[in-house]
Design a protein around this motif. Structure first.
Motif, PDB file in Angstrom:
ATOM      1  N   ILE A 160       0.848  -1.202   0.000  1.00 46.05           N
ATOM      2  CA  ILE A 160       0.000   0.000   0.000  1.00 46.05           C
ATOM      3  C   ILE A 160       0.885   1.254   0.000  1.00 46.05           C
ATOM      4  CG2 ILE A 160      -1.664   1.377   1.339  1.00 46.05           C
ATOM      5  CD1 ILE A 160      -2.905  -1.229   2.304  1.00 46.05           C
ATOM      6  N   SER A 161       1.927   1.210   0.804  1.00 45.03           N
ATOM      7  CA  SER A 161       2.819   2.347   0.964  1.00 45.03           C
ATOM      8  C   SER A 161       3.454   2.785  -0.361  1.00 45.03           C
ATOM      9  CB  SER A 161       3.893   1.961   1.976  1.00 45.03           C
ATOM     10  OG  SER A 161       4.776   3.015   2.163  1.00 45.03           O
ATOM     11  N   ARG A 162       3.778   1.814  -1.208  1.00 48.27           N
ATOM     12  CA  ARG A 162       4.420   2.172  -2.490  1.00 48.27           C
ATOM     13  C   ARG A 162       3.485   3.004  -3.372  1.00 48.27           C
ATOM     14  NH1 ARG A 162       8.833  -2.185  -4.046  1.00 48.27           N
ATOM     15  NH2 ARG A 162       9.197  -3.088  -1.998  1.00 48.27           N
ATOM     16  N   GLU A 189       0.881   4.805  -2.219  1.00 46.77           N
ATOM     17  CA  GLU A 189       0.685   6.088  -1.525  1.00 46.77           C
ATOM     18  C   GLU A 189       1.831   7.042  -1.830  1.00 46.77           C
ATOM     19  OE1 GLU A 189       0.300   4.752   2.620  1.00 46.77           O
ATOM     20  OE2 GLU A 189      -1.687   5.671   2.637  1.00 46.77           O
ATOM     21  N   LYS A 190       3.064   6.520  -1.714  1.00 46.47           N
ATOM     22  CA  LYS A 190       4.237   7.364  -1.918  1.00 46.47           C
ATOM     23  C   LYS A 190       4.340   7.883  -3.347  1.00 46.47           C
ATOM     24  CE  LYS A 190       7.116   4.516   0.344  1.00 46.47           C
ATOM     25  NZ  LYS A 190       8.355   3.953   0.942  1.00 46.47           N
ATOM     26  N   LYS A 191       3.814   7.091  -4.295  1.00 45.75           N
ATOM     27  CA  LYS A 191       3.832   7.516  -5.701  1.00 45.75           C
ATOM     28  C   LYS A 191       2.867   8.676  -5.940  1.00 45.75           C
ATOM     29  CE  LYS A 191       5.045   6.823 -10.083  1.00 45.75           C
ATOM     30  NZ  LYS A 191       6.400   7.168 -10.561  1.00 45.75           N
ATOM     31  N   LYS A 200      -4.262   8.246  -5.525  1.00 45.76           N
ATOM     32  CA  LYS A 200      -5.342   8.495  -4.553  1.00 45.76           C
ATOM     33  C   LYS A 200      -6.120   7.209  -4.311  1.00 45.76           C
ATOM     34  CE  LYS A 200      -9.805  10.787  -4.917  1.00 45.76           C
ATOM     35  NZ  LYS A 200     -10.525  11.804  -5.708  1.00 45.76           N
ATOM     36  N   LEU A 201      -6.171   6.796  -3.062  1.00 47.78           N
ATOM     37  CA  LEU A 201      -6.904   5.581  -2.688  1.00 47.78           C
ATOM     38  C   LEU A 201      -8.399   5.893  -2.633  1.00 47.78           C
ATOM     39  CD1 LEU A 201      -6.539   2.610  -1.668  1.00 47.78           C
ATOM     40  CD2 LEU A 201      -6.481   3.558   0.643  1.00 47.78           C
ATOM     41  N   TRP A 255      -7.382   2.616  -6.951  1.00 50.41           N
ATOM     42  CA  TRP A 255      -6.501   3.791  -6.927  1.00 50.41           C
ATOM     43  C   TRP A 255      -6.804   4.664  -8.132  1.00 50.41           C
ATOM     44  CZ3 TRP A 255      -3.122   4.854  -2.950  1.00 50.41           C
ATOM     45  CH2 TRP A 255      -2.772   3.793  -2.089  1.00 50.41           C
ATOM     46  N   PRO A 258      -7.697  14.632  -1.777  1.00 53.41           N
ATOM     47  CA  PRO A 258      -6.495  14.735  -0.949  1.00 53.41           C
ATOM     48  C   PRO A 258      -5.945  16.169  -0.988  1.00 53.41           C
ATOM     49  CG  PRO A 258      -6.356  12.845  -2.442  1.00 53.41           C
ATOM     50  CD  PRO A 258      -7.537  13.656  -2.870  1.00 53.41           C
TER      51      PRO A 258
END
Ligand code: DAT
Ligand code: MG
Length: 152
Positions: free
Chosen positions: A24-26, A28-30, A33-34, A77, A144
């Protein structure tokens, strides 16, 4: 401005191995938007519908057994044009041996039949797969605060 969606799924081996947060983090960091997220035990029917284009492949029965062997993490996403292809790059090649370093499959997986994550292969399939795995009320519309810094 074109917005696309991609369906990303942590497969049962990814859940069992405790790498859900890393995956999930990868995304998010990119800066994607979830819009949808759930842990889900899918039926054989749903798995077969999801992979219907592969029905005639010899590995199809094993693939369905694998996908239904435990809970998966379903994610929707969203991003600007290119999000689907960009997510596929983060995931890496289908065969983890061919996947580059710093990709999810390249870093975390070895056999093709245990490649820990799914990502849609086109914007059309992104829409189709999100509609298949999520009910309407399970998706969130939100903005976001970083959006102006992530989109032109
Ligand atoms: P991808 O998941 O990279 O989109 P795909 O859609 O061609 O790849 O295949 C779906 C899944 O099926 C893949 O993630 C793992 C499995 N698979 C594909 N090719 C395979 C093969 N030659 N042997 C075993 N499993 C395979
Ligand atoms: Mg595919």
């Amino acid at each position: 401005e074109q917005v696309d969606q991609t369906y990303i799924m942590v497969k049962p081996d990814g859940v069992q191995r405790g790498v859900v947060g890393d995956i999930i983090s990868r995304f998010e960091k990119k800066g994607f938007k979830l819009t949808g997220l759930k842990l889900y035990q899918c039926s054989k029917d749903l798995a077969e519908e999801h992979y219907k284009d592969l029905k005639l492949k010899s590995f199809f029965p094993k693939l369905i057994d694998y996908i239904t062997s435990g809970p998966v993490v379903c994610m929707a996403w969203e991003g600007c044009f290119g999000v689907v292809a960009s997510a596929r790059k983060l995931i890496g090649a289908t065969d983890p041996l061919q996947a580059g370093p710093d990709t999810i499959r390249g870093d975390l997986a070895v056999p093709t039949g245990r490649n820990i994550v799914h990502g849609s292969d086109s914007p059309e399939n992104g829409k189709r797969e999100i509609a298949l795995w999520f009910k309407e009320g399970e998706l969130c519309e939100w903005t976001p605060v970083l959006t102006p810094w992530l989109r032109e």
